[in-house]
Scaffold this active site. Structure first.
Site, PDB file in Angstrom:
ATOM      1  N   SER A 298       0.795  -1.220   0.000  1.00  0.00           N
ATOM      2  CA  SER A 298       0.000   0.000   0.000  1.00  0.00           C
ATOM      3  C   SER A 298       0.836   1.283   0.000  1.00  0.00           C
ATOM      4  O   SER A 298       1.394   1.654  -1.017  1.00  0.00           O
ATOM      5  CB  SER A 298      -0.980  -0.038   1.164  1.00  0.00           C
ATOM      6  OG  SER A 298      -2.163   0.645   0.821  1.00  0.00           O
ATOM      7  N   ASP A 309       8.783   5.195 -11.207  1.00  0.00           N
ATOM      8  CA  ASP A 309       8.266   5.771 -12.451  1.00  0.00           C
ATOM      9  C   ASP A 309       9.027   7.009 -12.876  1.00  0.00           C
ATOM     10  O   ASP A 309       9.191   7.277 -14.075  1.00  0.00           O
ATOM     11  CB  ASP A 309       6.773   6.109 -12.296  1.00  0.00           C
ATOM     12  CG  ASP A 309       5.879   4.887 -12.429  1.00  0.00           C
ATOM     13  OD1 ASP A 309       6.417   3.777 -12.593  1.00  0.00           O
ATOM     14  OD2 ASP A 309       4.641   5.044 -12.363  1.00  0.00           O
ATOM     15  N   LYS A 323      -1.365  -4.150  -3.036  1.00  0.00           N
ATOM     16  CA  LYS A 323      -2.620  -3.548  -2.566  1.00  0.00           C
ATOM     17  C   LYS A 323      -2.739  -2.152  -3.163  1.00  0.00           C
ATOM     18  O   LYS A 323      -2.018  -1.236  -2.788  1.00  0.00           O
ATOM     19  CB  LYS A 323      -2.671  -3.464  -1.043  1.00  0.00           C
ATOM     20  CG  LYS A 323      -3.951  -2.796  -0.534  1.00  0.00           C
ATOM     21  CD  LYS A 323      -4.006  -2.793   0.975  1.00  0.00           C
ATOM     22  CE  LYS A 323      -5.245  -2.049   1.459  1.00  0.00           C
ATOM     23  NZ  LYS A 323      -5.191  -0.607   1.213  1.00  0.00           N
TER      24      LYS A 323
END
Length: 454
Positions: A298, A309, A323
């Site tokens: 999470s 990214d 999650k």
């Protein structure tokens, strides 16, 4: 009251009291063949039958709470109802101190699965591992219980003992582990200097995480003689089950100058949100390695996804938990609350990691710990030219240069020792060293490449 959201498998925060306009909803539903009125009548009929005909007398409050929890838990593994006492416990946990075993758990196919043991807790000391299944508590089966009920079985007074039956992959038979409940005091971030690399171990995302991160990096940099003396930074998010979304955003922002950190998308388009980085990088452009494993969930995955990214960090370890949803804790009547999944989150490239996890840039499994008997075995003694009697001296080095060579050899031996203790961490340090020797750093990208669409 403020509204908060959590990005964790467990956690507690204050939320807003949600007001619902029931009458318009019922009026709208009245025209449907199976109206809300009829469904509520059905619920009332079942409730009356249970009260009047069940073999034993039932507690009305518990029966209603069970019905509410059943309604929520049928939605997904992370939505649930918390009575007043559980809600109070959860609020205490986000402040970083509570009593228990120090295990983050979730439900998988009706079984209680360990997401991660928390550092410095009874669970960690007893060797509980991410991926373990807990089938019994003190001999009582957990099958058929809700997650909250199973957690209740594991709770108890500080100092009391509890025995868990564990099923572990690779073990042919279940086995028992006895733990002593203790006060769990979570230090959100622990920092140390290792081979001129700042190691920042983030165990949870609570109210103290970002302040702890700032302070820890500052202390480590001072120990190194200034941040310019550091080769880089390692963010250790292994076995970190998540926590507050706001803290995940703050930690990501600490190492990004600009660009999107994460976006959340709810049921309605107007509920979508984007969170962007602000100028400033605590690491001042130094290379970053993020360590993850199957217990990284999470909020940990939000930080990892943002830095990955933007090419701000190299991700090392094994696939994360996966999650990709966000829960809102909403206070309701009788001082309880419901934890409701209200949105999905997406990394800057637009990818969802729900049920997929984040794949590391470099997959590095953690070797199992060597048995104590193996550690105790003496390694064969080796000899070198320097050990020979009457050896010629080295006339090409001064005493200072010889001392420096000895220091470097000692550091190399320490690094080899670390590989035996924590191979993944040692691997991350080697990456940072390699970049430092090559005079390279990681160049962030402003706009990550969009995720491929199926």
């Amino acid at each position: 009251m403020k509204k908060f959201v959590i990005a964790a498998l467990g956690g507690t925060i204050a939320g807003t009291l949600l007001s619902v306009q029931v009458a318009p909803l019922l009026a709208e539903e009245a025209s449907k063949p199976a109206s809300v009125y009829q469904e509520l009548d059905l619920f009332g009929d079942v409730f009356r039958r249970i009260r009047g005909d069940y073999v034993e007398q039932v507690d009305d409050k518990k029966l209603i709470e069970a019905a509410i929890n059943g309604m929520l838990s049928s939605l997904d593994p992370h939505s649930s109802y918390m009575p007043a006492d559980e809600y109070d416990d959860m609020k205490v946990q986000t402040r970083g101190s509570f009593g228990g075993l120090g295990i983050e758990v979730t439900m998988e196919n009706g079984a209680v699965k360990v997401v991660s043991p928390m550092d410095g807790t009874p669970a960690s000391a007893a060797g509980i591992l991410s991926g373990d299944f807990i089938t019994h508590v003190n001999g009582e089966s957990l099958m058929g219980l809700t997650l909250d009920d199973a957690v209740d079985k594991m709770r108890g007074p500080v100092g009391s003992e509890v025995t868990l039956k564990i099923v572990r992959e690779g073990k042919t038979e279940p086995f028992d582990v006895t733990l002593t409940r203790d006060t769990i005091k979570l230090t959100a971030v622990k920092g140390r200097l290792e081979a001129n690399t700042a190691i920042l171990r983030i165990t949870t995302f609570n109210d103290q995480t970002f302040p702890n991160l700032q302070e820890s990096l500052k202390k480590v940099a001072e120990e190194a003689g200034g941040i310019d003396k550091l080769n880089g930074v390692i963010l250790d998010l292994r076995n970190n089950p998540g926590g507050l979304l706001t803290q995940a955003i703050a930690v990501s922002d600490a190492f990004l100058d600009k660009g999107e950190i994460v976006s959340t998308r709810g049921r309605k388009p107007e509920e979508s949100e984007r969170f962007n980085a602000t100028p400033g990088d605590l690491a001042q452009g130094k290379p970053i390695v993020v360590l993850i494993n199957g217990g990284s969930a999470s909020a940990s995955e939000i930080v990892t996804g943002a830095l990955q990214d933007h090419h701000r960090a190299i991700v090392v370890g094994t696939k994360s938990f996966g999650k990709g949803s966000v829960q809102t804790v909403i206070p309701v009547q009788n001082d309880g609350a419901m934890r409701l999944t209200t949105s999905r989150y997406y990394t800057p490239s637009g990818r969802s990691i729900q049920a997929l996890g984040i794949a590391p840039d470099i997959v590095v499994p953690q070797p199992p710990a060597a048995p104590e008997t193996d550690k105790a075995e003496d390694t064969p003694e080796t000899r070198s030219e320097a050990d020979l009697r009457g050896v010629l001296s080295n006339d090409s080095m001064t005493e200072d240069e010889k001392k420096q060579a000895e220091d470097e050899r000692a550091k190399a031996e320490e690094a080899a020792k670390l590989r035996l203790e924590d191979f993944q961490l040692a691997y991350g340090i080697d990456i940072i060293k390699g970049l430092a020797v090559a005079g390279q750093t990681l160049v962030p990208v402003d706009e990550p490449k969009a995720a491929a669409k199926p």
